[in-house]
Design a protein around this motif. Structure first.
Motif, PDB file in Angstrom:
ATOM      1  N   ALA A 255       0.868  -1.189   0.000  1.00 44.12           N
ATOM      2  CA  ALA A 255       0.000   0.000   0.000  1.00 44.12           C
ATOM      3  C   ALA A 255       0.899   1.232   0.000  1.00 44.12           C
ATOM      4  N   LEU A 256       0.528   2.205  -0.828  1.00 41.60           N
ATOM      5  CA  LEU A 256       1.317   3.430  -0.945  1.00 41.60           C
ATOM      6  C   LEU A 256       0.559   4.560  -0.261  1.00 41.60           C
ATOM      7  N   THR A 257       1.241   5.230   0.669  1.00 42.55           N
ATOM      8  CA  THR A 257       0.598   6.350   1.363  1.00 42.55           C
ATOM      9  C   THR A 257       0.757   7.614   0.524  1.00 42.55           C
ATOM     10  N   PHE A 258      -0.290   8.396   0.437  1.00 38.69           N
ATOM     11  CA  PHE A 258      -0.173   9.657  -0.322  1.00 38.69           C
ATOM     12  C   PHE A 258      -0.870  10.772   0.445  1.00 38.69           C
ATOM     13  N   ASP A 259      -0.361  12.016   0.229  1.00 43.35           N
ATOM     14  CA  ASP A 259      -1.187  13.125   0.690  1.00 43.35           C
ATOM     15  C   ASP A 259      -1.923  13.755  -0.477  1.00 43.35           C
ATOM     16  N   ARG A 260      -1.545  13.416  -1.728  1.00 45.27           N
ATOM     17  CA  ARG A 260      -2.375  13.708  -2.906  1.00 45.27           C
ATOM     18  C   ARG A 260      -2.168  12.579  -3.919  1.00 45.27           C
ATOM     19  N   LEU A 261      -3.232  12.268  -4.635  1.00 47.18           N
ATOM     20  CA  LEU A 261      -3.176  11.220  -5.662  1.00 47.18           C
ATOM     21  C   LEU A 261      -3.456  11.875  -7.017  1.00 47.18           C
ATOM     22  N   PHE A 262      -2.488  11.753  -7.922  1.00 50.00           N
ATOM     23  CA  PHE A 262      -2.614  12.364  -9.259  1.00 50.00           C
ATOM     24  C   PHE A 262      -2.945  11.269 -10.254  1.00 50.00           C
ATOM     25  N   VAL A 263      -4.009  11.468 -11.011  1.00 52.96           N
ATOM     26  CA  VAL A 263      -4.452  10.443 -11.957  1.00 52.96           C
ATOM     27  C   VAL A 263      -4.113  10.877 -13.384  1.00 52.96           C
ATOM     28  N   ALA A 264      -3.371  10.035 -14.086  1.00 51.11           N
ATOM     29  CA  ALA A 264      -2.939  10.344 -15.464  1.00 51.11           C
ATOM     30  C   ALA A 264      -3.056   9.074 -16.299  1.00 51.11           C
ATOM     31  N   VAL A 265      -4.296   8.616 -16.476  1.00 50.10           N
ATOM     32  CA  VAL A 265      -4.500   7.327 -17.154  1.00 50.10           C
ATOM     33  C   VAL A 265      -5.202   7.502 -18.503  1.00 50.10           C
ATOM     34  N   GLY A 266      -5.017   8.652 -19.138  1.00 49.25           N
ATOM     35  CA  GLY A 266      -5.592   8.871 -20.467  1.00 49.25           C
ATOM     36  C   GLY A 266      -6.724   9.877 -20.434  1.00 49.25           C
ATOM     37  N   ARG A 267      -7.395  10.027 -21.577  1.00 47.24           N
ATOM     38  CA  ARG A 267      -8.435  11.052 -21.727  1.00 47.24           C
ATOM     39  C   ARG A 267      -9.695  10.452 -22.314  1.00 47.24           C
ATOM     40  N   ARG A 268     -10.817  11.079 -22.050  1.00 49.64           N
ATOM     41  CA  ARG A 268     -12.071  10.660 -22.688  1.00 49.64           C
ATOM     42  C   ARG A 268     -12.692  11.888 -23.368  1.00 49.64           C
ATOM     43  N   PRO A 269     -13.265  11.679 -24.572  1.00 50.09           N
ATOM     44  CA  PRO A 269     -13.758  12.822 -25.349  1.00 50.09           C
ATOM     45  C   PRO A 269     -14.947  13.512 -24.706  1.00 50.09           C
ATOM     46  N   ASN A 270     -15.030  14.831 -24.885  1.00 49.23           N
ATOM     47  CA  ASN A 270     -16.155  15.624 -24.353  1.00 49.23           C
ATOM     48  C   ASN A 270     -17.286  15.670 -25.374  1.00 49.23           C
ATOM     49  N   THR A 271     -18.274  14.789 -25.211  1.00 43.46           N
ATOM     50  CA  THR A 271     -19.410  14.834 -26.138  1.00 43.46           C
ATOM     51  C   THR A 271     -20.748  14.883 -25.390  1.00 43.46           C
ATOM     52  N   ALA A 272     -20.680  14.763 -24.045  1.00 39.35           N
ATOM     53  CA  ALA A 272     -21.935  14.739 -23.272  1.00 39.35           C
ATOM     54  C   ALA A 272     -22.706  16.029 -23.493  1.00 39.35           C
ATOM     55  N   GLY A 273     -23.999  15.902 -23.666  1.00 38.70           N
ATOM     56  CA  GLY A 273     -24.860  17.075 -23.765  1.00 38.70           C
ATOM     57  C   GLY A 273     -24.895  17.714 -25.146  1.00 38.70           C
ATOM     58  N   LEU A 274     -24.107  17.208 -26.104  1.00 39.91           N
ATOM     59  CA  LEU A 274     -24.122  17.817 -27.444  1.00 39.91           C
ATOM     60  C   LEU A 274     -25.330  17.345 -28.255  1.00 39.91           C
ATOM     61  N   ASP A 275     -25.921  16.245 -27.812  1.00 39.40           N
ATOM     62  CA  ASP A 275     -27.064  15.648 -28.510  1.00 39.40           C
ATOM     63  C   ASP A 275     -26.680  15.239 -29.937  1.00 39.40           C
ATOM     64  N   LEU A 276     -25.577  14.484 -30.000  1.00 38.47           N
ATOM     65  CA  LEU A 276     -25.043  14.081 -31.310  1.00 38.47           C
ATOM     66  C   LEU A 276     -26.000  13.172 -32.067  1.00 38.47           C
TER      67      LEU A 276
END
Ligand SMILES: Cc1cc2nc3c(=O)[nH]c(=O)nc-3n(C[C@H](O)[C@H](O)[C@H](O)COP(=O)(O)OP(=O)(O)OC[C@H]3O[C@@H](n4cnc5c(N)ncnc54)[C@H](O)[C@@H]3O)c2cc1C
Ligand SMILES: NC(=O)c1ccc[n+]([C@@H]2O[C@H](COP(=O)([O-])OP(=O)(O)OC[C@H]3O[C@@H](n4cnc5c(N)ncnc54)[C@H](O)[C@@H]3O)[C@@H](O)[C@H]2O)c1
Length: 477
Positions: A255-276
């Motif tokens: 187990a790794l102790t942290f005082d902050r956890l940075f997440v950098a596992v990729g990106r997901r496209p912003n399409t929510a709410g566009l009503d594509l």
């Protein structure tokens, strides 16, 4: 805003892709509206390239100061004032911001509308209750950090590329999840600024898209900077001690102790709410907007560019592809997107730059891998920064098909390799071009000369050389 009712192009999203598409279309005389929900400038300016490279600049100064004794210059203790580092980061963003401002866009005859866009019909978009009509539209809504599905992760306020820049106090123990470009850049920068950093990468190596040797060199560099690099681990649970701190449990029971956890596992496209759906714009299994080779979506009136598509997620690709989409849209051209000569640079120390084929793509018999060690690059020797290499993948005739450079200024050298790749040049073109001495580009010049010599020493070229020498001798007799 002018009251004429229909725009030639409505652009949704004011990041790099949207800004470039708008300016290109307006430069052709088109009537353009640009809709932005948040800050003009988008990811690159406010949460991506500009803040991260500004942070890295500060981190590199700290590292240079710490290692200066090696060159005979002794400095006192290196003291990092993180709040001031972040002021420098903010200053850099503010200095660039006017270029992307509404005033600047309006000077270029672009109507800027602030608000969230949603398609409402085949030729209309709604923003804040107001209807904008278009002949064509371009979606450039970008992407957001992907969040991993780890039990307990919702109980902590994660750091992501969107929230990191609000920090004014450096974490003491930072755990970075993900060993891609973002994870590696942040992990090394924060270690250099004095934070204890652990980097957890799920796969067997960090920077998995890069040449194996490049990954190993960057892993060694991160470790030398004090980063605890854990490859081949899966995070299985997060336990919070408060909203910020906690422990990250790994699949080996540690187990790794942290005082902050940075997440950098990729990106997901912003399409929510566009009503594509309503406009028939298709997405792939990852949610990326599907575009053809001309950047057109499944709706022929609608185009897309930048991080919202499945193409490589970089500022330069966002800009180039948006320019192409706008040109095709407004002028009715059918220019295709370039998928080969796409350079990328990871701004760790040393940098990793790559374009086109890599050593793993080289086919025996058809391609050659030629490498020049930076121990033989005089500029690297003078700066005591020899831990890199320049590598080209060439075909039998010496045509450059790709390259990887690892070194302090790899990104600069990459421009020349990209030019060669795009213009189908051979190593002879680079070898016969005089390069200033001593530069890091000497590595590229040397590797090109080495390849030309290799070709001169074999096959047809060797035979031709021999014949010329014989003829010359005969004349001199
Ligand atoms: C930390 C970090 C470092 C990076 N470093 C580099 C680097 O060094 N070099 C590099 O080339 N790339 C880098 N990148 C990647 C680069 O930032 C992106 O590829 C690029 O900014 C994408 O531009 P874009 O225009 O597609 O999207 P964005 O810049 O994200 O723009 C999309 C815009 O659309 C707006 N929007 C979204 N939905 C709507 C809506 N419905 N209505 C209205 N507006 C909307 C958003 O507010 C946003 O402003 C980095 C990324 C990160 C996270
Ligand atoms: N210098 C640059 O050009 C630069 C710098 C930073 C970010 N970016 C861009 O920003 C985007 C985001 O970067 P990124 O590094 O987050 O994305 P990425 O997809 O490049 O890397 C993510 C990494 O996380 C690993 N991973 C995924 N899930 C994991 C998990 N649960 N635990 C541990 N590891 C896991 C993956 O194996 C991968 O190596 C990318 O599109 C990138 O192009 C570019």
């Amino acid at each position: 805003m002018r009251e004429l009712d229909k725009f030639d192009l409505v652009v949704i999203g004011g990041g790099t892709a949207g800004l470039i598409a708008s300016r290109t279309a307006a430069s052709f005389g088109a009537r353009v509206a640009l809709i932005e929900d948040n800050l003009l400038g988008g990811d690159c300016l406010w949460t991506g390239c500009v803040p991260s490279k500004s942070l890295i600049a500060a981190a590199n100064v700290a590292a240079t100061a710490r290692s200066s004794a090696r060159l005979g210059v002794r400095v006192g203790d290196v003291v990092v004032n993180f709040a001031q580092v972040m002021t420098h980061v903010q200053d850099a963003m503010q200095e660039i911001a006017p270029v992307d401002s509404a005033e600047s866009l309006e000077r270029d005859n672009i109507d800027v509308v602030i608000g969230r866009a949603r398609f409402t019909g085949p030729d209309s978009v709604n923003v804040n209750g107001r209807e904008l009509r278009f002949h064509q539209a371009l979606i450039a809504t970008g992407a957001a950090p992907a969040l991993p599905d780890i039990p307990g992760i919702d109980a902590v306020d994660l750091l992501t590329s969107e929230t990191f820049w609000d920090l004014r106090t450096a974490p003491e123990q930072l755990v970075v999840l993900g060993g891609g470009a973002l994870g590696c850049e942040i992990a090394q920068a924060m270690a250099r600024l004095g934070t204890a950093v652990t980097l957890v990468q799920r796969g067997p190596r960090i920077l998995p898209k890069e040449d194996d040797r490049a990954s190993s060199l960057i892993q060694a560099a991160l470790i030398a900077d004090g980063v605890d690099v854990r490859t081949n681990f899966t995070a299985i649970a997060v336990t919070s001690t408060n909203r910020l701190a906690g422990t990250l449990s790994l699949d080996d029971g540690t187990a790794l102790t942290f005082d902050r956890l940075f997440v950098a596992v990729g990106r997901r496209p912003n399409t929510a709410g566009l009503d594509l759906h309503s406009v028939g714009v298709r997405r792939d299994g990852h949610g990326n907007i599907v575009v053809n080779s001309r950047m057109r979506t499944s709706n022929p009136r609608i185009w897309a560019a930048g991080d919202v598509t499945g193409l490589p997620r970089f500022t330069h690709t966002a800009g180039v592809n948006a320019n192409l989409a706008a040109t095709n849209a407004i002028l009715g051209l059918t220019r295709p997107v370039d998928k080969e000569a796409i350079p990328r640079v990871t701004f760790t120390y040393p940098e990793v730059g790559a374009v086109g084929l890599q050593s793993r793509d080289a086919e025996a018999g058809a391609h050659r891998i030629v490498t020049w060690e930076h121990e033989q690059v005089d500029r690297a020797v003078t700066e005591a920064k020899t831990g890199g290499y320049t590598q080209l993948i060439v075909n039998k005739r010496g045509r450059i098909l790709g390259g990887t450079v690892v070194g302090p200024r790899a990104g600069e050298t990459l421009g020349e390799i990209s030019l060669a790749l795009k213009n189908r040049l051979t190593t002879s073109s680079i070898a016969s071009t005089t390069h200033a001495y001593p530069t890091y580009n000497d590595g590229l010049w040397s590797v090109a000369v080495a390849d030309v010599r290799h070709r001169l020493g074999s096959g047809l070229v060797l035979t031709a050389t021999r014949i010329l020498r014989r003829l010359r001798k005969a004349r001199l007799r």
